[in-house]
Design a protein around this motif. Sequence first.
Motif, short mmCIF file in Angstrom:
data_model
loop_
_atom_site.label_atom_id
_atom_site.label_comp_id
_atom_site.label_asym_id
_atom_site.label_seq_id
_atom_site.Cartn_x
_atom_site.Cartn_y
_atom_site.Cartn_z
N UNK A 1 2.66 138.78 99.49
CA UNK A 1 1.34 138.98 100.07
C UNK A 1 0.32 139.06 98.97
N UNK A 2 -0.79 138.28 99.04
CA UNK A 2 -1.94 138.29 97.92
C UNK A 2 -3.05 138.31 98.87
N UNK A 3 -3.82 139.77 98.65
CA UNK A 3 -5.07 139.66 99.25
C UNK A 3 -4.95 139.53 100.79
N UNK A 4 -3.91 140.22 101.36
CA UNK A 4 -3.75 140.13 102.65
C UNK A 4 -3.28 138.59 103.11
N UNK A 5 -2.91 137.55 102.51
CA UNK A 5 -2.70 136.39 102.87
C UNK A 5 -1.08 136.16 102.50
N UNK A 6 -0.33 135.60 103.35
CA UNK A 6 1.05 135.26 103.02
C UNK A 6 0.89 133.98 102.10
N UNK A 7 1.48 134.18 100.90
CA UNK A 7 1.30 133.03 100.03
C UNK A 7 2.74 132.22 99.72
N UNK A 8 3.86 132.96 100.10
CA UNK A 8 5.28 132.41 100.05
C UNK A 8 6.00 133.04 101.22
N UNK B 1 -1.74 145.72 106.94
CA UNK B 1 -2.93 146.32 107.57
C UNK B 1 -4.07 146.30 106.41
N UNK B 2 -3.84 146.33 105.24
CA UNK B 2 -4.84 146.33 104.19
C UNK B 2 -3.92 146.02 102.52
N UNK B 3 -4.77 145.87 101.64
CA UNK B 3 -4.31 145.67 100.28
C UNK B 3 -3.17 146.63 99.87
N UNK B 4 -3.20 147.75 100.13
CA UNK B 4 -2.29 148.82 99.56
C UNK B 4 -0.93 148.90 100.50
N UNK B 5 -0.80 148.17 101.66
CA UNK B 5 0.23 148.21 102.57
C UNK B 5 0.79 147.11 102.69
N UNK B 6 2.29 146.87 102.87
CA UNK B 6 2.91 145.85 103.48
C UNK B 6 4.06 146.13 103.82
N UNK B 7 4.12 146.06 105.22
CA UNK B 7 5.25 146.67 106.29
C UNK B 7 6.25 145.64 106.37
N UNK B 8 7.32 145.69 106.64
CA UNK B 8 8.41 144.75 106.98
C UNK B 8 8.77 145.14 108.56
N UNK B 9 8.78 144.17 109.20
CA UNK B 9 9.24 144.48 110.77
C UNK B 9 10.55 143.59 111.14
#
Lengths: 113, 117
Positions: free
Chosen positions: A49-56, A69-77
Motif C-alpha cells: 500500500x502506498x499512500x492508501x492505494x493498493x499498488x500491487x 484506514x490511514x497511512x500508519x496502519x495496514x490491517x490484513x483481513x
Amino acid sequence: DTAVSQTPKYLVTQMGNDKSIKCEQNLGHDTMYWYKQDSKKFLKIMFSYNNKELIINETVPNRFSPKSPDKAHLNLHINSLELGDSAVYFCASSPTGTGYEQYFGPGTRLTVT
Amino acid sequence: AQKITQTQPGMFVQEKEAVTLDCTYDTSDPSYGLFWYKQPSSGEMIFLIYQGSYDQQNATEGRYSLNFQKARKSANLVISASQLGDSAMYFCAMREGPRNSGYELNFGKGTSLLVTP
C-alpha cells in the motif's frame, strides 16, 4: 518505541473463521506491505500500500483483503480461513524508492486447525 | 521465474572464521537495490546491509560486507569473525525500480547458518 507493531503475535483459529491482523508503523513511511512466510521459511509479498492505494496484489486469494484506514496502519483481513493459510505473516514499511530498507514487524504466527 | 537465488540451504562455520553466503539475482531493471536480512530463531527480520545498483563501492556494515559483482549479478554476503550469535537464517532480497514493482522485496529461499564453537 516500537517502529512496526503487529497484533496479535499468535493466532490460533478454526477453519472457516474470519480473522484480522493489525499493523501499525510510527516511522512516517508512506508504503506498507504484507508478506507471508510459509513453513519452508519462504517469504513472499502479498500486498503493498502506498499512500492508501493498493499498488500491487500478487496471486493471493480474494479471501485476503488489506485495509488501510490511514497511512500508519495496514490491517490484513482473512475470510473463511483454510488450513493452508497457516503461516507467519509479516507487516513491513518503508519510504518509497529502491534504496530504502524495509522495517519489519515481529510477525504474526497464524495456525488454522 | 525466481528473481533471487540462494544456492546454499545450510552452511557451517567455526567461530571467529569468515563465511560467504551466496546470492545471485535476475533483473532487467537498471535501478534496483539488494538487501540482506537475518532471521534468528526468535523470528524477527533484522536488516543487515544494502547495496544499490549504481553504487561504485561494495557496502560494508561492521562485520558484514557485500561482495557486489554487477556483471555476474551476484551479491554475496561476507561475515567476518563469526560469532555464535550469527547462527540464523539469512535472506537475500531485491527491490526493483518503480516500472516493475511497488517497491516490494523479492526474497531468496534463505541460507541457514550455524556457527560452531
